[in-house]
Structures are given as structure tokens and as C-alpha cells.
Design an enzyme around this catalytic site. Sequence first.
Site, mmCIF file in Angstrom:
data_model
loop_
_atom_site.group_PDB
_atom_site.id
_atom_site.type_symbol
_atom_site.label_atom_id
_atom_site.label_comp_id
_atom_site.label_asym_id
_atom_site.label_seq_id
_atom_site.Cartn_x
_atom_site.Cartn_y
_atom_site.Cartn_z
ATOM 1 N N GLY A 239 0.829 -0.769 -0.358
ATOM 2 C CA GLY A 239 -0.261 -0.102 -0.002
ATOM 3 C C GLY A 239 0.928 1.114 0.122
ATOM 4 O O GLY A 239 2.145 0.812 -0.189
ATOM 5 N N GLU A 277 -2.124 -5.307 -0.585
ATOM 6 C CA GLU A 277 -1.592 -6.033 0.383
ATOM 7 C C GLU A 277 -0.541 -4.958 1.014
ATOM 8 O O GLU A 277 0.362 -4.865 1.523
ATOM 9 C CB GLU A 277 -0.239 -6.978 -0.477
ATOM 10 N N PRO A 278 -1.547 -3.597 1.928
ATOM 11 C CA PRO A 278 -1.072 -2.772 2.575
ATOM 12 C C PRO A 278 -0.424 -3.080 4.341
ATOM 13 O O PRO A 278 -1.036 -4.074 4.319
ATOM 14 C CB PRO A 278 -1.742 -1.450 3.200
ATOM 15 N N GLY A 279 0.211 -2.455 4.885
ATOM 16 C CA GLY A 279 1.020 -3.722 5.612
ATOM 17 C C GLY A 279 1.254 -1.205 6.191
ATOM 18 O O GLY A 279 0.440 -1.821 7.304
ATOM 19 N N ARG A 316 15.648 0.778 11.718
ATOM 20 C CA ARG A 316 14.875 1.423 10.373
ATOM 21 C C ARG A 316 15.668 2.733 9.992
ATOM 22 O O ARG A 316 16.279 2.994 8.888
ATOM 23 C CB ARG A 316 14.066 2.201 10.515
ATOM 24 N N TYR A 320 18.020 2.677 6.871
ATOM 25 C CA TYR A 320 17.434 3.209 5.668
ATOM 26 C C TYR A 320 17.412 4.736 5.988
ATOM 27 O O TYR A 320 17.580 5.514 4.629
ATOM 28 C CB TYR A 320 16.425 3.342 5.882
ATOM 29 N N CYS A 346 26.875 -1.079 20.643
ATOM 30 C CA CYS A 346 28.335 -0.959 20.778
ATOM 31 C C CYS A 346 28.756 -0.933 19.158
ATOM 32 O O CYS A 346 29.074 -1.456 17.983
ATOM 33 C CB CYS A 346 29.530 -1.971 20.810
ATOM 34 N N GLU A 347 27.858 0.424 18.639
ATOM 35 C CA GLU A 347 27.965 0.654 17.057
ATOM 36 C C GLU A 347 27.771 1.684 17.143
ATOM 37 O O GLU A 347 26.932 2.622 17.607
ATOM 38 C CB GLU A 347 27.104 -0.083 16.557
ATOM 39 N N TYR A 375 7.396 -2.020 10.319
ATOM 40 C CA TYR A 375 8.209 -2.386 10.720
ATOM 41 C C TYR A 375 9.349 -1.896 11.612
ATOM 42 O O TYR A 375 10.527 -1.774 11.165
ATOM 43 C CB TYR A 375 9.433 -1.876 9.226
HETATM 44 N N1 LLP Z 1 3.845 -7.013 -0.669
HETATM 45 C C1 LLP Z 1 4.493 -7.479 -1.021
HETATM 46 C C2 LLP Z 1 4.654 -8.578 -2.092
HETATM 47 C C3 LLP Z 1 5.988 -6.706 -0.069
HETATM 48 O O1 LLP Z 1 6.952 -7.251 -0.466
HETATM 49 C C4 LLP Z 1 5.467 -5.885 0.905
HETATM 50 C C5 LLP Z 1 6.482 -5.232 1.427
HETATM 51 C C6 LLP Z 1 3.819 -5.707 1.103
HETATM 52 C C7 LLP Z 1 3.265 -6.130 0.479
HETATM 53 C C8 LLP Z 1 3.713 -4.401 2.037
HETATM 54 O O2 LLP Z 1 4.330 -3.474 1.674
HETATM 55 P P1 LLP Z 1 4.372 -1.697 2.471
HETATM 56 O O3 LLP Z 1 2.540 -1.566 2.220
HETATM 57 O O4 LLP Z 1 4.101 -2.491 4.060
HETATM 58 O O5 LLP Z 1 4.356 -0.958 2.140
HETATM 59 N N2 LLP Z 1 11.465 -3.539 6.091
HETATM 60 C C9 LLP Z 1 11.208 -1.923 5.168
HETATM 61 C C10 LLP Z 1 10.184 -2.084 4.456
HETATM 62 C C11 LLP Z 1 10.044 -3.144 3.102
HETATM 63 C C12 LLP Z 1 9.166 -3.912 3.356
HETATM 64 C C13 LLP Z 1 8.839 -5.239 1.661
HETATM 65 N N3 LLP Z 1 7.861 -5.456 0.963
HETATM 66 C C14 LLP Z 1 11.054 -0.434 6.051
HETATM 67 O O6 LLP Z 1 11.191 -0.899 6.968
HETATM 68 O O7 LLP Z 1 10.823 0.125 5.340
#
Ligand code: LLP
Length: 417
Positions: A239, A277-279, A316, A320, A346-347, A375
Site C-alpha cells: 500500500g 497488500e498494505p502493511g 529503520r 534506511y 556498540c556501533e 517494520y
Molecule cells: N506485498 C509485498 C509483496 C511486499 O514485499 C511488501 C513489502 C508489502 C506487500 C507491504 O508493503 P507496505 O504496504 O508496507 O509498503 N523494512 C522496510 C520495508 C520493506 C517492505 C518490503 N515489502 C522498511 O522498514 O521500510
Amino acid sequence: MSDFLYRRGRLYCEGVAVERIAASVGTPVYVYSRAVMERNFRRYDRAFRGCPHTICYSVKANSSLALLSVLAGLGAGFDIVSGGELHRALAAGGDPGRLVFSGVGKTAAEMEAALRAGILLFNAESSGELSLLARLARKAGRKAPAALRVNPDVSAGAHPYISTGLRQHKFGIDISRAEALYLKAARARWLQMAGVSCHIGSQILALEPFLEALEKLLDLAERLRRHGLAIRYLDLGGGLGVSHHSGEAGPDIGEYGRRLRRILDSASGLRYHLLLEPGRSIVGEAGILLARVLYTKRGATKRFIIVDAAMNDLLRPALYGSYHEVRPAANLRRRQVEADVVGPICESGDFLAQDRRLPEVRPGELLAVFTTGAYGAALGSNYNSRLRPPEVLVEGDRFRIIRERESYDDLVRLERL
Ligand code: LLP
């Protein structure tokens, strides 16, 4: 951050002063607002009313069972990428018929478990994976519903580590080669080629890349239909991104829905079932990380605020270079100073914030790190043998622990001398 507000100088999550949580549970601790998470999920759901759709929350963003079960209760499906996430989604009461399985390296055991569970869709990412899936489906005696994750070559402008939709990335199948692979897979008896999928990246703040990707998916789906394939699902992947600056709105979920709908409406798209597929945009702003100040000190060129949370709790910023707002849990009328907020690891990469103007805080005082629901805990580790922090869910004026703080016994439980 709408449900994280200062009242009479104290930071609240919904109806609970966060100091109360820290006093009772200790720090560091992740605190989530159920109201924010529910509101975001409902926004997605409402935005696509009248258009067949399933919002498959991406478990990787925050895989806490309690959060998954709240979302399952609202009718969410789930996007999973491992056997572990399948296990969690099912343990939280998720409907297997609303699960999509993404990921570039699924193992046979993971696919078998998903077949047994009867998931909605496998998003396959290579021809090798499709052949294995077909063999496993035959063995299991049930057809595998599948889509190819195509790589639509859309530039999404996110951080290079989380931008995924360009031709040079490991993900998906180049869209120009997808048609031939679909036609081949359509002949396999144990595969049901039922969808077209993509995922262009994460933390994308503009709407245009999603619109472009949807047009490309639709175009491919229409071509496949003309070849006689029964393509039913269009899976647009993750998302929207979120704003990390207070007072600055992130992209609007309603507007996103309207613009995508316009494309679907005008291109016979309504005969497809849309999967999203929003996270991050569901849980990101629903969470904060609370940490206590241990010490403050002045280096040769900088001031440091040393807190009890670290990069193992929130990776994060280190990984990033991401920005998370940090504010004291009590509105302090003190002189503002510029400082780095750092952890005990320690970094030199162990920082939560750099070069921030903050009121001059003192040891024992509480800081909140905002927009860390996605995340955050999910990327946590035990680095430096630190115990993973507890997680707390706030519901109105009550809160409950949804994951206990780890103990030293937990830390070494799987090890043998
Ligand atoms: N679907 C697929 C196939 C994905 O690879 C991802 C995220 C999502 C859905 C969910 O995306 P969102 O809606 O959350 O943007 N660790 C990183 C983010 C890695 C995302 C990987 N894939 C961070 O902390 O920014």
C-alpha cells in the site's frame, strides 16, 4: 499520529497516558493504538466499496498475533511471505481463503503447508517455482490457485532497499516475458492461473506509480483473458507510504481508492477482484516506541541523549536512514538543544535520531519515537543479547500486554552448552 495527542502537557495514546504504560510495563516498549489501526483498515475497505476487493494486510509490517486478530475481525485477508507468517495468520484466526502467499524464495514445505490450508492465491515469481507448485499440487490432490508476480518496470522513487518494481530487481517476472509463461502454465493440470500480481515498492508517497502499475496489470490480464485464461484477481501489492512529520498528511487512502477505481471503472476492470497488500499504511502511525533517557553527554562536536532503546529495537534509522519524530512524553518547557538520540549498542550506527532539536531532557525522562508501528518490532533482533521489548495494545482507556518482555531464559532457551 491522530490518536497520540498531548493533553495537559502529557502524551496520550487514545485515553491512556503513555507514562502510565511505561511505569507499569517498563521501557523500552512498543505501544499501539487499536483505533488508528482500525481506522486505516476501514479507510482501505471503504475506498473500494462497490468493487470486488480484499484487503490483505501484509503480515511482515507487524506480525503481532493480537494485531492480526483485530484485523481478521474486521474482515482482513493477509499477505504472507513465509511458513512462519502462514502459521501466525492462521493462529490469529485469519481466514485461509483470504491469504495470498508472496515471496521470491518459497520452499516446498512452505508451499505444501499453504496448499493444505487452502489459501486464495500463490504469487509465483519464477518458472521454477511454478513447476514445483504444480508438482506439490498434484501430490496434494488439489489445484493450486496461482498468479505470476510481474515486474511492471515502474519507478517508485522509494529508498533503494525497498523499491522493487524495476527491471534490475530480483523480484517478479519481467512483464514482457510473462504472457508466454502464463500460456505455458495454463496447460498445467494442477495449476489454476487465476490472477496477475505485482508489488512496486514500499513507502511510496505518490499515487501515480500505483496507477501506472494497475494499468499495466489490467492490460496483461485482458490479453490473457483473450487467450482464454480465467484471470479473476488483480493483486497490486503493498500500500501507500506514510508521513513521518507531524502536521504533514501522508497520501490519502480515499483518493488512492478513487483514482484506482476510475481506472477499473473505465476499463472493464470491475469484472476483476482487486487484492491489495498494505502493511505500513495500516500499522505505521498506530505505533510508538517509548524509551527512557539513561544519560546525556556532550561529545567534542555533538550532544548525545543515550536512551534504553536501540537499533535492535528499531532498525529503520540505521538501515534506511529513516526519520522518526522523537518527542518527550511530557511537554517540557525547557531550552531546546540539538542532539542525537542513541542507544547502548556498540556501533556508531546505533541511533534513533540525529541532529534533532529537543528540549533539554534529563535521565529518567521518557521519549516517544513516532510512527514505528510498521517494520519496528518486526525488524527487531537480540543483537548485543538485548531482550526484545514488550508490546502493548491500547483500546480506549485501557491497555494490555500483547507480547511480554523477553527474559534472560528466553534469550538462551534454544541453545546448548
Ligand atoms: N506485498 C509485498 C509483496 C511486499 O514485499 C511488501 C513489502 C508489502 C506487500 C507491504 O508493503 P507496505 O504496504 O508496507 O509498503 N523494512 C522496510 C520495508 C520493506 C517492505 C518490503 N515489502 C522498511 O522498514 O521500510
